[in-house]
Design a protein around this motif. Sequence first.
Motif, short mmCIF file in Angstrom:
data_model
loop_
_atom_site.label_atom_id
_atom_site.label_comp_id
_atom_site.label_asym_id
_atom_site.label_seq_id
_atom_site.Cartn_x
_atom_site.Cartn_y
_atom_site.Cartn_z
N TRP A 212 44.41 43.19 34.66
CA TRP A 212 43.12 42.54 34.88
C TRP A 212 42.62 42.85 36.28
CZ3 TRP A 212 41.02 41.95 30.58
CH2 TRP A 212 41.79 41.66 29.47
N ILE B 204 40.12 42.81 38.81
CA ILE B 204 38.86 42.14 39.16
C ILE B 204 38.34 42.79 40.44
CG2 ILE B 204 37.78 39.84 39.43
CD1 ILE B 204 39.33 40.01 36.89
N SER C 68 50.48 38.92 41.20
CA SER C 68 49.48 39.04 40.14
C SER C 68 48.28 39.85 40.60
CB SER C 68 49.01 37.65 39.73
OG SER C 68 47.74 37.73 39.16
N VAL D 189 45.40 39.85 39.37
CA VAL D 189 44.16 39.07 39.38
C VAL D 189 43.90 38.56 40.80
CG1 VAL D 189 43.04 36.98 38.53
CG2 VAL D 189 44.39 38.38 36.98
N VAL D 190 44.97 38.07 41.44
CA VAL D 190 44.83 37.53 42.78
C VAL D 190 44.62 38.65 43.80
CG1 VAL D 190 45.90 36.14 44.56
CG2 VAL D 190 46.31 35.62 42.17
N THR D 191 45.50 39.64 43.76
CA THR D 191 45.44 40.64 44.83
C THR D 191 44.14 41.43 44.78
OG1 THR D 191 46.70 42.16 43.45
CG2 THR D 191 47.93 40.90 45.08
N ILE E 101 41.23 40.38 43.76
CA ILE E 101 40.15 39.54 44.29
C ILE E 101 40.22 39.54 45.82
CG2 ILE E 101 39.32 37.16 44.52
CD1 ILE E 101 40.19 36.68 41.63
N MET E 102 41.42 39.39 46.35
CA MET E 102 41.58 39.36 47.81
C MET E 102 41.19 40.71 48.42
SD MET E 102 42.64 36.37 48.50
CE MET E 102 42.34 35.32 47.13
N LEU E 103 41.61 41.79 47.75
CA LEU E 103 41.32 43.12 48.30
C LEU E 103 39.82 43.42 48.28
CD1 LEU E 103 44.35 45.14 46.91
CD2 LEU E 103 43.88 44.60 49.29
N PHE F 191 31.45 43.50 39.49
CA PHE F 191 31.54 42.35 38.57
C PHE F 191 30.74 42.62 37.29
CE2 PHE F 191 32.37 40.74 42.83
CZ PHE F 191 33.63 40.21 42.63
N ASP F 192 29.58 43.25 37.45
CA ASP F 192 28.83 43.66 36.25
C ASP F 192 29.67 44.63 35.42
OD1 ASP F 192 26.71 42.10 36.79
OD2 ASP F 192 25.24 43.70 37.04
N ILE G 103 32.80 44.66 34.92
CA ILE G 103 33.76 43.94 34.07
C ILE G 103 33.09 43.62 32.73
CG2 ILE G 103 35.07 41.80 33.81
CD1 ILE G 103 35.38 41.76 36.85
N ALA G 104 31.88 43.08 32.83
CA ALA G 104 31.17 42.71 31.60
C ALA G 104 30.84 43.95 30.77
CB ALA G 104 29.90 41.96 31.96
N ILE H 45 38.56 36.62 29.11
CA ILE H 45 37.97 37.24 30.30
C ILE H 45 36.49 37.55 30.05
CG2 ILE H 45 38.15 39.16 31.92
CD1 ILE H 45 40.77 38.26 32.18
N ALA I 222 33.54 36.05 32.26
CA ALA I 222 32.57 36.90 32.96
C ALA I 222 31.15 36.48 32.61
CB ALA I 222 32.80 38.37 32.60
N MET J 112 27.86 34.93 35.07
CA MET J 112 26.48 35.41 35.07
C MET J 112 25.51 34.29 34.71
SD MET J 112 26.98 39.09 33.33
CE MET J 112 27.75 40.39 34.29
N LEU K 47 41.07 30.69 41.46
CA LEU K 47 41.93 31.41 40.52
C LEU K 47 43.17 31.94 41.24
CD1 LEU K 47 39.43 33.60 38.49
CD2 LEU K 47 40.76 31.66 37.67
N ALA K 48 42.93 32.48 42.42
CA ALA K 48 44.05 33.01 43.20
C ALA K 48 45.00 31.88 43.57
CB ALA K 48 43.53 33.71 44.45
N VAL L 261 47.55 30.85 40.83
CA VAL L 261 48.69 31.75 40.69
C VAL L 261 49.63 31.58 41.88
CG1 VAL L 261 49.39 34.14 40.48
CG2 VAL L 261 47.25 33.38 39.45
N TYR M 87 42.27 36.18 53.40
CA TYR M 87 42.55 36.96 52.20
C TYR M 87 43.81 37.79 52.37
CZ TYR M 87 37.76 35.44 51.77
OH TYR M 87 36.64 34.65 51.75
N ILE N 231 47.62 37.51 50.38
CA ILE N 231 48.40 38.61 49.79
C ILE N 231 49.81 38.61 50.36
CG2 ILE N 231 48.59 41.11 49.58
CD1 ILE N 231 45.57 41.27 49.63
N LEU O 275 51.92 35.92 48.98
CA LEU O 275 52.23 36.21 47.59
C LEU O 275 53.42 37.15 47.51
CD1 LEU O 275 50.81 35.13 45.15
CD2 LEU O 275 49.49 37.21 45.02
#
Lengths: 351, 361, 311
Positions: A86, A88, A145, A147-149, A151-153, A281-282, A284-285, C95, C99, C103, C237-238, C241, C285, C289, C292
């Motif tokens: 996933w 993101i 995960s 998903v987390v990394t 988003i952070m990156l 983000f668009d 993804i959709a 998901i 998403a 929007m 969300l982060a 986890v 951020y 990481i 984590l």
Amino acid sequence: MDWANLRTRLTKMLRSVWSPFAAIPIALLLGALVLLAAGYNPITAYEAMWQGAFKDRTAFTEVLIKATPLMFIGVGLAVAFKCSIWNIGAEGQFYAGAVMATVTGIYLGDLPRLILIPLVLIMGTAGGALWGMLAAYLKNRFGASEVVTTIMLNYVAIYITGYLVTGPMIETKGLFPQTPKISEAAWLPRFLPPTRLHIGFIIAVLVAVLLYILIFKTSIGYTIRAVGINPIAARYAGINVKRNILLAMGISGGAAGLAGAVEVSAISYRLYQLISPGFGFDGIAVALLVNNNPLGVIFSSFLFGALRSGAEVMMMTAKVPSVLVSLIQGFVILSVVAFGVYRVTTVEKEE
Amino acid sequence: MKRRLFTVLMAVTIVSLLAACAPAATQAPAAAEPTKAPAAAEPTKAPAAAEPTKAEAPKETAFKAGLLAPGPVNDGGWNQTAYEALKKMEADLGAEISYVETEQSPAAFEKAFRDFASQGYTFILGHGNEYTDAALTVAPEYPNTFFFLSSSRQWDPKVPNVVGLNSDSSQPCYVFGYIAAKMGKGAGLIGGMEIPPISESFTGFINGAKAADPNFPVKETYLGNWTDTAAAKEAGISYVDGGADFLLGNADFATNGVFQAMAEKNVNGFSLFGDNTDKAPKSIVANYILDYGEGLVELAAQVKAGTFKPTSNYEFGLKDSKVIWFTYNDNAANPVPADLRKEVEDLVKKIESGEINTLAK
Amino acid sequence: MDLLPGILFLQSILAATWRMATPILYAAVGEVFTERSGVLNIGLEGVMLIGAFAGYSVAFESGNLVLGLLAAILSGILSGLIFALFTVTIKANQIVVGAAFNMIGAGITGVLYRVFYAESGKVLSLKTFQPFQIPFLGDIPFLGEVLFNQNIMVYATLLVVPLASFILYKTAFGLSIQAVGEHPKAADTVGINVPRMRYFGILIGTTMASIGGAFLVLAYADQFVEGIVTGRGFIALAVVVFGSWSPWGAMGASLLFGVFYALQLRIQAMGSVLIPYQFLQALPYVVTIIFLIGLTKRRVQSPKALGVPYK
């Protein structure tokens, strides 16, 4: 191939096609209700939107230009999602690609055109791929995960870009933060003058086709999908799960990075602090809307491009806030989802 | 099953692409029609409805003014100043006005300029320096349209229909810095992102503060966005906790948070671009007002009359007292004292005459 | 006496930490339930925005903050019902629906805010929940200022987390939620209604996220602005986890995020010219990481059926 068989195949095909098409009017209808509630005339609004996207050839090419980054990002994400990774973080990977492309286009600007253009695109792809693979590495090595990394990156990439653009790479200290223009030799050719349609669009379609073949017609794609369906079973089957995760994130990040490189080398010619309005983000959709099928992404990115492109004209002429488009995009996704299920059940019953 | 679905979608898309790229422009709507099935009546109507307006445009001499804004025009700050200017053109010149909030994507800029220019807009304002490239690209295609750029010193005789307009926020902020240093113990400046309308106002403030007291502590914070009101408030509080008693926010929407920090912590502050006294009635000691419309209407009137012949870019400063000025809040807890206001008057004169360079490094 | 500035600095950071953590914490604690029930809702950002707008508009029109909060809760329930309808009843990809929610959240709040507020010319500020000192406790040196001079919605987190933890681990309801997230089939065979438990998981998540969104407007800033959530839904969300799917873990993770966010603002305010401010902004951020990675030793598995619709 006998005719009877062909006919059943055709009817099946048509039946599955109608749902995304039916979803769009439903989404527009829901959007119209919101417009009415907000005191706008939905017909004027949609007419303006339609005009904005399809009025003439120029308008239409603008739709394709808007669709291009979404197509790159969407097909890349489709691969990652097929592997059940996933990601993101396409937004950040887009920035990474744009930065690398700009650096190449500026500092190696003396190279001849035939070498520089591919190099800019390759460096952009590499930037995005590495940024994506960083998340894959963290997942493989530390179980972090994605998903987390990812988003952070995203945030990290955007802030690094901000630093570069306001600091070391700024064109003129004290003026608007932007890098110098990349060398003219790095500009992607446009092929339909006077419109701005550039070969990046063709590349995006090619990438979509190639990734489709990779995912559905090769053993590499098969293993990626196998990992996506059940990583544990895949491991027992002798598939190197970690390597496939790395590969999927590399492809996905690479495609997003390429999108960034194309945006810089075909449209903006330089880097700004904010170079993406949320393409990641668009994207993804765009990928999920067509069930992560790279060929389908060509269609869904076109749809989103048309909505976005039309929205600007809608704002100009019908004075409807362009943010309405986000709403319609969301409704499109939900209606496709609703129809998608209907499709699955009817097909199952039949077979 | 799915594979076939996408083959068809592919085919439809490609067909529509081909149709649209073919010379006959009118085919595009027809080919792409499936994407909008129920509105089938509309597309056929739409081109017809659009044609009259197109045909009328050259005949009609209605003056049209358009705006490209980088953010929501209701932000109570930077973007709103431009929108108010547009509304002034509507009121004073009977202009037909329209605006578009462009996506933060350079790809959108050129298109927006073209969309306006091709619809007969002769006055188009790109509200920020980021629109420069796009304006310079589009301008030669529409020689009778004027492209104005905010926060820009753009002037190139070779592209005489692109004109930079700079409203110098550093001048009123210089005054504010001077006031803060005379009245307070320390000041905190909170910005959205590092772009000239923000960073120049900060430079002015710091220069003004240093002129009053070289040891007066002034620090800057950037939020990295325009929307995070909560972070802006927290940044303000952190300055107050660190000993500052003057706050200045320049972060669009997020500036609200700075006003809140002032009010909640009972410290002093300033407001930029508009009068926001009601947000922190006891705290705000002075407002810097930018009436961009005053500056633009004059230019727009010339554009309308067809007499606009620019020979350079435009700078608005305190000397243009109808465009840029400031007001005091007499009901603040610590209003600016009378003797300091006198000093400020002298200061303003020096700035107007150019004796003080508010942007000096 | 030299210690005093240091203590004040620390005090100011810690007080800010709790405030910064609160909206994320609400959303994350709720999402713990959602994910524990086997559903991943990446649409939290949109749900928070809707909650913020609902809370704002009702509080503004009625002049009553509590009504505003109730409206936010109601909007959360509504968002949750729609999300659950699609992901549980229709069994759509979670998901995708998430998403879509992001929007829709941005779109609907943007349009409505503009039409009904931004262009109305009204003064749009609210009187927010004010910080108050808890008697006696608020007078404790150092800790008093940090812990006991906040507003009611910040204090409430002290109740929410233990309560959530109790419900999740000690009640039949909580155990059923966990069961449908781990082994939905097994849960089904012992008579647990899987779809119903997932509905509950989702509803708790969206309701809490809406409260988190409303917090931003009712107890932090005094006005809705477009995009006010600014990524907090993604951070939540982060945090889920990072906090290994437990309410206390979510609290720890949100506080950690809050402390680094507060720290970066304060370091910027100190005027350090050595580090570019963008690196400070990236700090929370990057630290997330790094933590984590550090957690790798006690690797906690995600709920086994997370993201998988139950047939």
